[in-house]
Design a protein around this motif. Structure first.
Motif, mmCIF file in Angstrom:
data_model
loop_
_atom_site.group_PDB
_atom_site.id
_atom_site.type_symbol
_atom_site.label_atom_id
_atom_site.label_comp_id
_atom_site.label_asym_id
_atom_site.label_seq_id
_atom_site.Cartn_x
_atom_site.Cartn_y
_atom_site.Cartn_z
ATOM 1 N N PRO A 1 35.015 29.932 50.997
ATOM 2 C CA PRO A 1 34.859 31.253 51.604
ATOM 3 C C PRO A 1 35.889 32.231 51.066
ATOM 4 O O PRO A 1 36.957 31.811 50.646
ATOM 5 C CB PRO A 1 35.132 30.962 53.081
ATOM 6 N N MET B 1 35.011 32.661 44.895
ATOM 7 C CA MET B 1 35.726 31.784 45.794
ATOM 8 C C MET B 1 34.998 31.804 47.136
ATOM 9 O O MET B 1 34.702 32.857 47.683
ATOM 10 C CB MET B 1 37.138 32.301 45.969
ATOM 11 N N ARG C 1 45.129 27.424 47.600
ATOM 12 C CA ARG C 1 43.862 27.908 48.118
ATOM 13 C C ARG C 1 42.701 27.297 47.341
ATOM 14 O O ARG C 1 41.628 27.032 47.884
ATOM 15 C CB ARG C 1 43.829 29.426 48.028
ATOM 16 N N LEU C 2 42.957 27.087 46.053
ATOM 17 C CA LEU C 2 41.896 26.515 45.215
ATOM 18 C C LEU C 2 41.557 25.096 45.644
ATOM 19 O O LEU C 2 40.413 24.676 45.616
ATOM 20 C CB LEU C 2 42.335 26.507 43.742
ATOM 21 N N ALA D 1 37.948 34.821 42.613
ATOM 22 C CA ALA D 1 39.181 34.036 42.622
ATOM 23 C C ALA D 1 40.305 34.747 41.884
ATOM 24 O O ALA D 1 41.457 34.717 42.302
ATOM 25 C CB ALA D 1 38.933 32.664 41.992
ATOM 26 N N MET E 1 46.801 37.066 47.033
ATOM 27 C CA MET E 1 48.103 36.426 46.901
ATOM 28 C C MET E 1 49.162 37.388 46.387
ATOM 29 O O MET E 1 50.280 37.000 46.141
ATOM 30 C CB MET E 1 48.010 35.267 45.908
ATOM 31 N N SER F 1 42.054 30.617 59.040
ATOM 32 C CA SER F 1 40.984 31.223 58.249
ATOM 33 C C SER F 1 40.317 30.217 57.333
ATOM 34 O O SER F 1 39.129 30.335 57.049
ATOM 35 C CB SER F 1 41.525 32.409 57.453
ATOM 36 N N LEU F 2 41.048 29.219 56.867
ATOM 37 C CA LEU F 2 40.464 28.297 55.887
ATOM 38 C C LEU F 2 40.064 26.956 56.490
ATOM 39 O O LEU F 2 39.421 26.156 55.831
ATOM 40 C CB LEU F 2 41.460 28.045 54.753
ATOM 41 N N SER G 1 51.279 28.898 52.330
ATOM 42 C CA SER G 1 50.265 29.950 52.400
ATOM 43 C C SER G 1 50.424 30.940 51.259
ATOM 44 O O SER G 1 49.488 31.603 50.873
ATOM 45 C CB SER G 1 50.369 30.701 53.732
ATOM 46 N N TRP G 2 51.639 30.995 50.668
ATOM 47 C CA TRP G 2 51.878 31.977 49.614
ATOM 48 C C TRP G 2 51.488 31.456 48.240
ATOM 49 O O TRP G 2 51.722 32.108 47.228
ATOM 50 C CB TRP G 2 53.341 32.407 49.602
ATOM 51 N N CYS G 3 50.923 30.241 48.236
ATOM 52 C CA CYS G 3 50.685 29.594 46.943
ATOM 53 C C CYS G 3 49.216 29.701 46.571
ATOM 54 O O CYS G 3 48.343 29.231 47.291
ATOM 55 C CB CYS G 3 51.181 28.156 47.027
ATOM 56 N N GLY G 4 48.951 30.393 45.464
ATOM 57 C CA GLY G 4 47.580 30.634 45.031
ATOM 58 C C GLY G 4 46.776 29.368 44.775
ATOM 59 O O GLY G 4 45.680 29.199 45.310
ATOM 60 N N PRO H 1 38.867 34.615 51.085
ATOM 61 C CA PRO H 1 40.029 34.789 51.961
ATOM 62 C C PRO H 1 40.134 36.234 52.443
ATOM 63 O O PRO H 1 39.498 37.129 51.889
ATOM 64 C CB PRO H 1 41.203 34.426 51.072
ATOM 65 N N VAL H 2 40.944 36.418 53.481
ATOM 66 C CA VAL H 2 41.094 37.758 54.057
ATOM 67 C C VAL H 2 41.885 38.669 53.130
ATOM 68 O O VAL H 2 41.636 39.854 53.038
ATOM 69 C CB VAL H 2 41.840 37.688 55.410
ATOM 70 N N ASP H 3 42.867 38.070 52.465
ATOM 71 C CA ASP H 3 43.670 38.905 51.589
ATOM 72 C C ASP H 3 44.115 38.117 50.370
ATOM 73 O O ASP H 3 43.988 36.898 50.313
ATOM 74 C CB ASP H 3 44.889 39.452 52.347
#
Lengths: 183, 663, 154
Positions: free
Chosen positions: B152, B150, A85-86, B69, B158, A120-121, A79-82, B154-156
């Protein structure tokens, strides 16, 4: 314009551009000494044995046995990895098509963070194992997150993507290979 | 909506830059006045558009718009506002946007205030600037769009690497960029001059203030970066010869050379093709620095996220900008006729020596930086080039440079009197010997190299002061007269004195901290006392503390001297959970005489590992750097350097060379 | 002094300046360069003891031992095919962990123990020094299906 100097002198003025041309050649080569180009020595070999517990509060747990008998994708994420998310939307889209099972390894992540992330994702994974201390990641040779592995029916690693998945890599390399392996 | 405005402004800026980069160039060549006139409004428009774009990105960071993003990857809603704003340029995309914004602001400054420049020349300068901007705009829009959305959201975010959450790091990169980009002005002036086929003293008058401004900013950025590394990385070092540091140091060396050779062009109308080459090389090294940092071809402790696709683009851009300008140089420079003759022993001669040494130094740094890459490309062997290499190559080159620095300013233009200058410097020479003797006598163990370093620093400092004293007739005229002369001294010459003194101060700091640093690595139990640099440091134990987004082990040390309690020091070892990361927060007590530096390590049984340093005079290293910055700023405020001042010189653009102004 | 003589002088000065620089560089390349080897290469290259070099790989699981003085640690660096014992006195970097990438700078002792004077650890989880990655790549293999125990065998 004044008259140009004698030819010998003009050659001297060419020197800077010649030096630069040589330099540029090396720099170009340097670009392809990039660490991300390293192929995994694991390719073609059986995936390492492991048995991971589930992320607290999520179904699953993941072990070597899950990878046998079918073609599957294993994605190492946190979850800490940017960059994770991409690539996440791509995994979500892939999961909807249900062409192959997608397994996740939650890498050095707190369970509550992993849960929040997936809530959330969306959760594209069929099963998730929690690798809290990164030992399984070590065996797999994870350089960093995210990484994605394509596993064949015999449980061998067929392909590895370092860094986030992109639509190009997925469409042109991962999925065609997966289709061939499934035949 | 706001990000789209920013994105759209960026695209418009690209379009404007394309126009500004082509039509005025053609117009100047073909004498089409309206096309030439286009350059000025275009330059201003481009700056305004980029300012809008940058403001939009800043807005996204300030309100934490996580649909962008870039904001997601580099910010966090809980981050202090300072770091939210600093986050704008603390990443690849944002720093590029800042880069072009600065470029456009410099360009618009020429457009608005360079009214005394001949219109075709100004149009050419602005066109070259615009072409550089086109490259960077395209780079952003094609490979690194700061406004990518980006979905959706995100809530917060990185967050940001905790190592990078520091005021020092937040503010030194913009200064480096300002410096790099500032050198683009010298570059554009050089290209415009090559296109016109004419370089003369008036040209040098325009180039000098821009180069000086860029140099001041770059110096400040380097000083800030070095200071950041010293107190944040926790190793006690202040310069690592790391590729990223070298990337900023090479343009500094070349820029310093350019600063000096432009003086010769202005005063004596000679060394022209060399100066033009230096202007090109200085900016090329700035671009190369960007390439090295962004493409990931070299390893670095500072490494940003890397991506080969970006590297290919920057390399292509480099090829066009550097390769193109050097080709133009090869074609046009032979036609630049040299002007005034001078004897080797003269002011010109000493400035030329300065240039040779500085550019050779820049070349050795370049080779050392790129050598690992070259060797890897040729043989596949991995090698690292570190401090020993640079100590052995860069160090010896600085010795003649500093030696000449004392003499040069005392030499007359055209034909100097070396013996006379050395005679006038006899006090400096004596002072150098005296300092060496005193240090040798006072300090028990001191290397010959350190003694030599102190002597050199004394030589430079006293030499610079003698030059100043001669100018104001110190001890030769009544005090009132001396004071009047001091007040009437041009600011640029006081600036020079300050900057050269700064070199001496930095040198003293380097020699002292390198030779006399005390270092203790010990395991301490609560209650233990240890002595370092004349201070008694008592360890009182550790406590667990909760930070806003980390947990830390904080050590408490009490420092006393001569039985008197002075202050407490609390170094920390921090642990950040997401992303998992640990950092060391050294406790540093800086004083003019030296720094006490304490780092806490891991628990060892019932004690803790700790590292204690005493670094004498280490602050002088950066103090000297600030002297240089101040000197540069003072010189910049000189009326002869003011942007309006070249007006009278504009007449000198007539092909017939003006007589050199007497100093 | 004629233009020609002046130019000659400038060129001579420039050349001698460059000559000195080249001499300095050649001199520095003797001792100033630090070669980088993986544990496997270290074995095959017959490194003379005392020569400064860097080794890189992963810190082997369960190999970190702290000596009784509390400041010296010993551990093994592995490229998953060969391992090298390393001894280091000092505070290890923040990110030094078993199973993590590491680069150690120092020299090989006569007893085959690498005496490190400097330890560099992986910067963070999303970044690996290319040197480490290259060392792992050069070693040619990751042990298949091997747990941490499997790795300890040299």
């Amino acid at each position: 314009m004044t008259t140009p100097g004698e030819p010998r002198r003009n050659l001297l003025y060419l020197l800077p551009v010649l030096v630069f041309a040589g330099l540029a050649g090396f720099l170009y080569q340097g670009l392809y000494l990039h660490p991300s180009e390293i192929p995994s020595p694991l390719i073609g070999k059986p995936a390492p044995a492991f048995d991971l517990p589930a992320v607290e509060g999520l179904p699953g747990g993941l072990s070597r046995a899950d990878l046998e008998g079918k073609v599957s994708l294993v994605s190492v994420f946190a979850s800490w990895c940017g960059p994770c998310r991409l690539e996440h939307p791509l995994l979500m889209a892939l999961a909807e098509k249900k062409r192959l099972p997608i397994y996740g390894i939650s890498y050095k992540d707190r369970p509550e963070d992993s849960r929040g992330w997936l809530q959330s994702l969306g959760n594209p994974y069929d099963k998730i194992g929690a690798d809290r201390d990164g030992r399984v990641g070590f065996d797999w040779g994870v350089y960093g997150v995210p990484e994605t592995y394509l596993i064949d029916r015999q449980g061998n690693v067929a392909f590895k993507v370092v860094g986030p998945l992109t639509p190009e890599v997925l469409e042109s390399q991962v999925l065609p290979l997966a289709a061939r392996l499934m035949k | 909506m706001i990000p789209e405005i920013g994105h759209f402004a960026l695209i418009l800026a690209l379009a404007v830059a394309m126009v500004q980069g082509t039509l005025p160039l053609v117009g100047a060549a073909r004498n089409i006045a309206p096309w030439v006139a286009l350059a000025r409004p275009a330059a201003v428009a481009q700056a305004v558009l980029l300012a809008i774009s940058f403001a939009a990105l800043t807005w996204c960071y300030v309100v934490s718009d996580f649909s962008v993003a870039n904001v997601v990857a580099n910010s966090h809603s809980l981050k202090p506002m300072l770091y939210k704003v600093a986050g704008v340029w603390g990443n690849h995309e944002g720093s590029l946007l800042l880069w072009v914004l600065v470029l456009a602001v410099f360009g618009s400054a020429v457009a608005l205030f360079g009214t005394n420049l001949p219109a075709p020349f100004r149009a050419r300068v602005l066109a070259v600037q615009a072409l550089i901007a086109v490259g960077f705009d395209l780079f952003m829009l094609l490979t690194s769009n700061p406004f990518a959305r980006m979905d959706p959201a995100p809530v917060d975010g990185m967050g940001l690497n905790p190592l990078l959450q520091d005021p020092g790091l937040a503010f030194h990169p913009p200064f480096l960029y300002l410096g790099y980009v500032g050198f683009s002005m010298a570059y554009s002036f050089a290209i415009a001059a090559l296109l016109e086929g004419r370089v003369d003293p008036a040209w040098a008058r325009w180039v000098r203030p821009w180069t000086l401004a860029a140099w001041v900013l770059l110096t400040f950025g380097i000083v800030g970066g070095s200071h950041w590394a010293y107190y944040e990385l926790g190793w006690g070092g202040w310069w690592f010869w790391d590729p990223v540091e070298n990337a900023s140091f090479m343009p500094w060396l070349a820029g310093t050379a350019l600063l000096h050779s432009a003086i010769v062009v202005e005063k004596r109308d000679t060394l022209k093709s060399w100066t033009v080459l230096l202007a090109i090389v200085t900016f090329s090294l700035s671009l190369l620095g960007t390439f090295l940092v962004r493409s990931g071809v070299l390893t670095s402790v500072h490494a940003f996220a890397t991506d080969p696709a970006r590297g290919v683009f920057i390399l292509g851009f480099l090829l066009v900008v550097v390769g193109g300008s050097l080709t133009l140089y090869a074609v046009r420079a032979p036609a630049l006729k040299g002007g005034g003759l001078f004897a080797p022993m003269s002011r010109e001669g000493s400035l030329l020596l300065n240039n040779l040494l500085l550019s050779t130094a820049a070349a050795t740094v370049l080779l050392g930086t790129l050598y690992p890459l070259l060797l890897d490309a040729v043989t596949g062997e991995k090698v690292s080039v570190g401090k020993p290499y640079f100590d052995m190559t860069f160090g010896p080159l600085m010795v003649p440079l500093f030696a000449a620095m004392g003499i040069g300013p005392l030499m007359a233009w055209k034909r100097g009197d070396l013996a006379g200058a050395i005679g006038r410097l006899r006090f400096a020479f004596l002072a150098a010997l005296l300092i060496a003797a005193v240090v040798w006598w006072q300090v028990s163990k001191v290397s010959v190299l350190a003694l030599f370093g102190y002597s050199l620093a004394a030589w430079v400092a006293i030499g610079v002061l003698i030059e100043l004293a001669e100018r104001i007739w110190l001890f030769k005229a009544p005090p009132a007269d001396v004071f009047r002369r001091l007040r009437r001294l041009p600011r640029s010459s006081i600036g020079m004195t300050l900057a050269h003194l700064g070199i001496a101060v930095t040198l003293i700091g380097i020699v002292s901290s390198e030779s006399f640093t005390e270092e203790h690595l010990i395991v301490l139990k609560p209650g233990d006392v240890t002595e370092v640099g004349g201070y008694f440091v008592a360890f009182r134990g550790v406590e667990e503390v909760e930070g806003p987004n980390y947990t830390a082990l904080r050590g408490r040390f009490e420092v006393s001297r001569d039985g008197k309690f002075l202050y407490a020091m609390s170094p920390e070892a921090r642990n950040y959970p997401t992303p998992p990361m640990a950092t060391t927060e050294a406790a540093i007590r800086p004083t003019l005489g030296g720094d006490l530096y304490v780092v806490i390590g891991e628990a060892q049984g019932d004690g803790w590992a700790a590292r204690l340093y005493f670094k004498p005079l280490v602050q002088w290293i950066w103090g000297g750097g600030l002297f240089m910055v101040l000197g540069g700023m003072l010189s910049l405020s000189d009326r002869r350097h003011r942007i309006g001042a070249p007006r009278q010189a504009a007449a000198g653009l007539a092909p017939a060379a003006r007589p050199a102004p007497a100093e | 002094m004629t233009r020609k003589r002046r130019r000659l002088l400038t060129v001579v000065a420039g050349m001698s300046c460059l000559g000195v620089a080249v001499a300095l560089m050649l001199n520095a390349y003797g001792d100033g360069l630090v070669f980088f080897y993986s544990p496997s290469e270290l074995e095959s290259h017959h490194v003379t003891p005392g020569q400064r070099l860097r080794i890189g790989g992963l810190v082997e699981e369960n190999s970190v031992v702290r000596q009784s003085d509390g400041l010296t640690i010993t551990f093994k660096v592995t490229d998953l095919s060969k391992t090298v014992p390393v001894s280091y006195r000092g505070i290890v970097p923040d990110l030094f962990r078993e199973g993590q990438g590491v680069v150690a700078e120092g020299s090989l002792g006569a007893d085959g123990v690498f005496m490190a004077s400097n330890i560099l650890a992986k910067h963070d989880e999303k970044y690996m020094p290319p040197e480490v990655a290259a060392a792992l790549k050069k070693s040619g293999r990751w042990k298949d299906g091997a747990g941490p125990e499997g790795v300890t065998k040299p």
